[in-house]
Design an enzyme around this catalytic site. Structure first.
Site, PDB file in Angstrom:
ATOM      1  NE  ARG A   1      41.787   9.680  43.032  1.00 50.54           N
ATOM      2  CZ  ARG A   1      41.817   9.435  41.745  1.00 50.54           C
ATOM      3  NH1 ARG A   1      40.976   8.598  41.208  1.00 50.54           N
ATOM      4  NH2 ARG A   1      42.702  10.031  40.966  1.00 50.54           N
TER       5      ARG A   1
ATOM      6  CG  ASP B   1      45.248  10.251  43.492  1.00 45.14           C
ATOM      7  OD1 ASP B   1      44.209  10.929  43.583  1.00 45.14           O
ATOM      8  OD2 ASP B   1      45.955  10.213  42.474  1.00 45.14           O
TER       9      ASP B   1
HETATM   10  C1  GLA Z   1      45.818  12.753  39.928  1.00 43.34           C
HETATM   11  C2  GLA Z   1      46.680  13.237  41.072  1.00 43.34           C
HETATM   12  C3  GLA Z   1      45.829  13.872  42.164  1.00 43.34           C
HETATM   13  C4  GLA Z   1      44.876  14.919  41.602  1.00 43.34           C
HETATM   14  C5  GLA Z   1      44.129  14.365  40.397  1.00 43.34           C
HETATM   15  C6  GLA Z   1      43.293  15.403  39.700  1.00 43.34           C
HETATM   16  O1  GLA Z   1      45.037  11.687  40.321  1.00 43.34           O
HETATM   17  O2  GLA Z   1      47.443  12.192  41.605  1.00 43.34           O
HETATM   18  O3  GLA Z   1      46.667  14.413  43.153  1.00 43.34           O
HETATM   19  O4  GLA Z   1      45.560  16.089  41.296  1.00 43.34           O
HETATM   20  O5  GLA Z   1      45.007  13.793  39.444  1.00 43.34           O
HETATM   21  O6  GLA Z   1      42.303  15.868  40.536  1.00 43.34           O
END
Ligand code: GLA
Length: 562
Positions: free
Chosen positions: A58, A231
């Site tokens: 993503r 994510d």
């Molecule tokens: C990582 C984590 C997410 C989010 C991002 C920052 O990707 O897995 O849950 O906290 O950092 O936005």
């Protein structure tokens, strides 16, 4: 109920053709699946896959480091994904030797040299070895998460006792990942989600997308990061042509159409962000700081210290005490409740009366927090909270503008200013939508929606850099490279401390910008060997909202998709 447009009650779709899922050339996608299947057969001595699933990485457009504080975020799924083939070999009935043999979970990768295979017992209670960062840890996370979910639904016993589960001899998993590792595009969640969906299907179970999003968020914590659920939720619930506003508690995914005249670009800073390895000084430390900020804010509002210590997120406290969660009010409150600069552990424990911090974070049972408290003695609270509340506002503003609201009304700078007057505070400078002290004619006035979206992205990056301190030199340099090349806005995406930048530009100049950034940022890196020119198309590319997780029908005669 989640938000309108939410798909959390739906099941992961079974794709009937590759073009349901992919925009890329169908032949090359089909060839990739063929490679997966033949690697599977070679590794597992002629066995055939029973199920194939995929889940994408993503890019987060806005809303960084606020999901674990309970606030909505605005990502989209990208075309790069992880594909997984799974099969379950069953013990032969009446075969005593097989009956007694220990069942196994055998995991391999198409790129077996780089990602070595590993075998585990078929035991959902085994621990994930967070001290050794082997890629299969994420597969184990997915595996364990399925059983955790069954337990939550009070179905664990019956599933374990089912004739199918009792006969499991060997679960075989073959993985192929296209999301670059450590790039901030969420390769780990794509792997965890693809594995979870494939195993769910192979075990003849069925969870909703909402359940899958939540269970994968929780299961990924076995890998050592205390991450929020963004994510996994977008990997499961993403859809072609739509960004999503992901909400938490309850989980939901609301459609956000992006302006069609804009193109989003991704550039990899070539600084690897190893989320799990550096968690104690980066990611998990921020989770701890935000929780400490929430506790001190609750205390500021007069909560008994023991009660305040049970507060977990900043949102919880803002919803209770800041004009029902009004983010400008929360921003004002931060200045009153939290000191500038850092607090030492001693200050927090003694002067602020929090007592042993290890108890608050349940360090006996939570190794991730235990390490954070062992390795850090200072905690910045005010800056972190400022980032969280201002970023949550930017997400709201971004969504409203995408939905067609005029930037002037989507952004409530003057309301904020009014509030500051009411509560007798100087407005916060430069953290929220912009600096309302300088100009009552707010900078969002009189600008088009494209510029307003870009501005929000720019402010988000500034806040990540100065308040949350999750950027790095390479990310800042790449943001500047995009801006000098003519992008409207650019920001780090994902956890930061390395990884990728997302930029937005007018679609007709996208190619020009890519060429320019290649020249200014990448060419010297190709020359010095920091980056490999063969990876060029994975380092710098255009992206568009892509499909989320899917199960693909596998037919041994005709190929993956019939
Ligand atoms: C990582 C984590 C997410 C989010 C991002 C920052 O990707 O897995 O849950 O906290 O950092 O936005």
């Amino acid at each position: 109920m989640g938000a309108v447009g939410s798909k959390q009650h739906a099941r992961v779709p079974k794709a009937s053709k590759l073009s349901d899922v992919y925009d890329d050339n169908e032949n090359s996608v089909a060839a990739r699946y063929d490679t997966l299947v033949s690697a599977f057969k070679t590794q597992f001595e002629g066995e055939k896959p029973k199920t194939i699933a995929r889940s994408p990485g993503r890019v987060n457009l806005i809303g960084e480091h606020i999901d674990y504080e309970g606030y909505s975020v605005l990502p989209m799924a990208i075309g790069l994904d992880v594909i997984v083939a799974v099969s379950v070999a069953l013990k032969e009935e009446g075969n005593v030797e097989e009956d007694e043999a220990e069942a196994t979970l055998s995991i391999a990768n198409v790129d077996g040299e780089k990602y070595t295979p590993k075998e585990f017992p078929f035991d959902h209670e085994q621990e994930v070895d967070v001290k050794s960062h082997h890629w299969t840890n994420y597969v184990l996370c997915g595996f364990k998460g399925i059983f955790d979910q069954l337990k939550k639904q009070n179905k664990l016993e019956s599933v374990l006792e089912s004739a199918f589960m009792k006969r499991v001899k060997k679960v075989m998993v073959m993985v192929d990942g296209k999301v670059p590792l450590g790039s901030g595009l969420s390769s780990s969640s794509a792997l965890n989600c693809a594995v979870t969906v494939a195993l769910m299907d192979a075990f003849e179970l069925s969870f909703t997308k909402g359940e899958l999003s939540e269970l994968t968020c929780l299961s990924e914590r076995y890998s050592g990061t205390q991450s929020g659920g963004m994510d996994q939720a977008i990997s499961i619930m993403g859809e072609k042509d739509l960004a999503k506003r992901i909400d938490f508690n309850p989980i939901g995914a609301m459609d956000v159409p992006l302006p069609t005249n804009l193109t989003f670009l991704i550039g990899n800073s070539c600084a690897v962000s190893k989320k799990a390895e550096s968690a104690h000084k980066h990611y998990n430390l921020r989770v701890v700081e935000c929780r400490l900020a929430a506790i001190l804010m609750a205390k500021h509002y007069g909560e008994d210290i023991e009660k305040a210590k049970t507060r977990v997120t900043l949102r919880e406290v803002a919803d209770l005490y800041c004009n029902k969660g009004d983010l400008w009010t929360a921003l004002g409150a931060v200045r009153k409740a939290l000191n500038e600069g850092s607090y030492t552990k001693k200050q927090l424990e003694n002067d602020e009366g929090l007592g042993d911090l290890r108890k608050i974070f349940d360090c006996e049972n939570n190794e991730a927090f235990n390490v954070v408290l062992q390795k850090n003695d200072t905690f910045k609270l005010r800056d972190r909270a400022r980032h969280v509340f201002s970023e949550a506002r930017r997400v709201h503003e971004f969504q409203k503008i995408c939905e067609g609201q005029s930037p002037r009304y989507a952004v409530s700078g003057p309301i904020y200013e009014h509030w500051c007057k009411v509560i007798g505070l100087e407005p916060d400078v430069g953290v929220a939508s912009d600096d309302p002290t300088k100009d009552f004619g707010h900078p969002m006035y009189g600008i088009g929606k494209e510029d307003a979206l870009a501005k929000l992205m720019h402010l988000s990056h500034e806040s990540c850099k100065t308040q949350y301190e999750c950027s790095c030199d390479e990310l800042d340099e790449l943001v500047d490279a995009f801006m000098s090349a003519g992008a409207l806005g650019a920001r780090l995406t994902g956890a930061g401390w390395g990884g990728c930048v997302v930029a937005v530009c007018e679609s007709d100049i996208a190619e020009e910008i890519l060429a320019d950034v290649k020249k200014s940022f990448y060419e010297k890196r190709f020359q010095s060997g920091v980056a490999n020119i063969a990876d060029e198309t994975n380092l710098l590319f255009k992206t568009a909202p892509s499909a989320g997780a899917a199960i693909l029908h596998y037919d041994d005669e005709k190929g993956v998709i019939v």
